[in-house]
Write an enzyme that holds these catalytic residues in place. Structure first.
Site, short mmCIF file in Angstrom:
data_model
loop_
_atom_site.label_atom_id
_atom_site.label_comp_id
_atom_site.label_asym_id
_atom_site.label_seq_id
_atom_site.Cartn_x
_atom_site.Cartn_y
_atom_site.Cartn_z
N ARG A 188 52.78 46.36 37.40
CA ARG A 188 51.37 45.97 37.57
C ARG A 188 50.99 46.10 39.04
NH1 ARG A 188 49.00 40.25 38.36
NH2 ARG A 188 46.80 40.80 38.42
N HIS A 241 41.78 42.73 42.85
CA HIS A 241 42.70 41.67 43.28
C HIS A 241 42.28 41.27 44.71
CE1 HIS A 241 46.94 39.90 42.51
NE2 HIS A 241 46.51 39.34 43.62
N GLU A 292 42.66 36.57 38.60
CA GLU A 292 42.40 35.18 38.97
C GLU A 292 41.01 34.93 39.54
OE1 GLU A 292 45.44 33.70 41.60
OE2 GLU A 292 47.08 34.34 40.33
N ASN A 346 48.98 34.22 34.91
CA ASN A 346 49.77 33.99 36.12
C ASN A 346 50.19 32.52 36.14
OD1 ASN A 346 49.06 36.59 36.65
ND2 ASN A 346 47.77 36.14 38.42
N TYR A 384 52.72 29.58 37.80
CA TYR A 384 53.64 29.19 38.87
C TYR A 384 54.13 27.76 38.73
CZ TYR A 384 52.54 33.56 41.08
OH TYR A 384 52.42 34.90 41.32
N GLU A 422 52.05 37.42 36.22
CA GLU A 422 52.74 36.97 37.44
C GLU A 422 53.53 35.71 37.11
OE1 GLU A 422 50.23 36.18 40.85
OE2 GLU A 422 49.07 38.02 40.51
O1 IFM Z 1 50.37 36.23 45.95
C1 IFM Z 1 49.57 35.62 45.00
C2 IFM Z 1 48.88 36.65 44.15
O2 IFM Z 1 48.12 37.54 44.91
C3 IFM Z 1 47.96 35.99 43.16
N1 IFM Z 1 48.66 34.98 42.41
C4 IFM Z 1 49.45 34.03 43.13
C5 IFM Z 1 50.39 34.74 44.08
C6 IFM Z 1 51.26 33.72 44.84
O3 IFM Z 1 50.46 32.86 45.57
#
Ligand code: IFM
Length: 446
Positions: A78, A122, A165, A291, A293, A352
């Site tokens: 990606r 992005h 995002e 995405n 985290y 992500e």
């Molecule tokens: O690096 C970023 C990415 O550009 C978008 N999502 C979160 C990642 C980590 O902060």
């Protein structure tokens, strides 16, 4: 969590990057500045005072980077396309050299059997666009840019995402001031968010008209919220936090309206919605990239603005260098919940997932066992969600290599490949080697 992976045969594994974070070459072949070039150079808000001027020099080193992806057994990659390379002024004249770069990249990926996942935006918005995302016309400009790109790359791209995002572009860029363009105003953030969603909605039919096989969708960041105590107020903070972070974007896209409770919570700051906007925004899509985290672990705090959610540190958990709690269960829970609440979305993929760690290159090696475990556990969470019936098609690690982490500059390393910036040498980290071996194992089962 036990490790017992079970993925469909056509499931893709790979990794992700974005243009401004890796490409460098900001003045080459006709590219003009984006809002991030200006922000990094002028705002004083990048931790190490760095910029994306050189970054990982991927604009020149891409053949070597793709060779490494092959070596790491990727099924998919990606990347994002830099709007200011393709239409340097945002609207109008098309820069063929900019398009040529992505054309070569896509062909080279296909030659290597790596499926291209392209994100059209992005965060590197052409600086020349008046008013940025506060201007509704930027949504129209985005649809024009989309048409230029999709006409060239079309069905060679496996999966198109309009935006990465929009929540982060709007909230961090227009309310928290930590990202370009550095504004700090909730009304502006919600206007920007609406215009971003509109841009997505206008681009979807453009992508559809020019492709037959490619999947069309968007990438959203997700964060499940959990109350940090058994109190009713903590439970309310979790509901409100979820409304602001997740439902504000999923509801318009999947259901064609903003969530009523969150709309009420935002009060006077809500955006102007014109007739027809919501129908455009909710145009059917093929997939949503996610995405993930961390989670939100919250108590209610009425001294902070809506959603009145204060993040609590969980002493039982590990945290990454971003200060984000490592919580793989949250990924599983969120996948199951998204599939339950948004049956309109036919397919999800992880666009992500990853962790920043304080990596060091020692004797030519990078030992990152915590990141390796992070990947093992999060991939397991995806496998467990699939076992519960969640339709999932890919898992893409963030990130292929260390890169420019926005306001943190180069002080945070998210790569599964280490970048030694002075020499631009790439070194596969322990986690990257684990991931490569894991993919080889999955391929052997197909
Ligand atoms: O690096 C970023 C990415 O550009 C978008 N999502 C979160 C990642 C980590 O902060």
């Amino acid at each position: 969590m036990s490790q017992n992976y079970n993925f469909p045969k056509n499931f893709h594994f790979g990794s992700a990057t974005s243009s401004y974070q890796i490409e460098g070459a900001v003045n080459e072949d006709g590219r003009k500045p984006s809002i991030w070039d200006e922000f990094a150079h002028k705002s004083g808000r990048i931790a190490d005072h760095s910029t994306g001027d050189i970054a990982c020099d991927h604009y020149h080193l891409w053949p070597e980077d793709l060779a490494l992806m092959s070596k790491m057994n990727f099924d998919a990659y990606r990347f994002s396309i830099a709007w200011p390379r393709v239409i340097p002024d945002g609207r109008g004249a098309v820069n063929q050299k900019g398009l040529d770069f992505y054309d070569r990249l896509v062909d080279a990926l296909l030659e290597r059997g790596i499926a291209p996942y392209a994100t059209l935006y992005h965060w590197d918005l052409p600086l020349a666009l008046p008013g940025g995302w506060l201007n509704r016309d930027t949504a129209k400009a985005f649809a024009e840019y989309t048409e230029v790109v999709v006409r060239r790359l079309g069905d060679r791209v496996h999966s198109w995402a309009t935006l990465n995002e929009p929540r982060c572009s709007a909230t961090v860029g227009y309310q928290e001031g930590r990202h370009a363009p550095g504004e700090m105003d909730r009304t502006k953030a919600l206007t920007a968010a609406h215009n971003l969603l509109l841009a997505h909605g206008l681009a979807v039919p453009v992508l559809r008209a020019a492709t037959r096989k490619a999947k069309v969708g968007i990438v959203l960041d997700i964060k499940p919220y959990y109350p940090a105590s058994v109190s009713n107020t903590a439970a309310q903070a979790a509901i409100d936090g979820d409304g602001v972070f997740n439902r504000w974007f999923f509801d318009p896209i999947a259901k064609g309206h903003y969530p009523a409770d969150t709309w009420a919570g935002f009060g006077e700051h809500v955006p102007t919605v014109e007739d027809g906007d919501m129908a455009l925004i909710s145009a059917p899509i093929d997939s949503v990239g996610l995405n993930y985290y961390s989670r939100g672990f919250v108590e209610q705090d009425k001294s902070v603005r809506f959603p009145h959610a204060k993040e609590i540190r969980n002493p039982a958990s590990g945290y990454t260098e971003m200060g984000w709690e490592i919580y793989p269960q949250g990924l599983h829970d969120m996948l199951v919940r998204l599939h339950r609440d948004y049956p309109e979305i036919p397919d999800f993929y992880i666009a992500e997932n990853g962790a920043a760690m304080a990596d060091e290159l020692v004797d030519g090696k990078v030992s990152d066992p915590v990141r390796e475990q992070y990947y093992r556990d999060h991939i397991q969470a995806v496998s467990d969600a699939i076992a519960k019936g969640v339709p999932m098609s890919a898992y893409l690690a963030w990130s292929f290599m260390d890169n420019f982490e926005w306001g943190f500059g180069y002080t945070r390393r998210f790569g599964i490949v280490y970048v030694d910036y002075p020499t631009q040498q790439r070194v596969v980290k322990q986690s990257g080697q684990w991931f490569a071996d894991f993919i080889a194992g999955q391929k052997a089962l197909r």
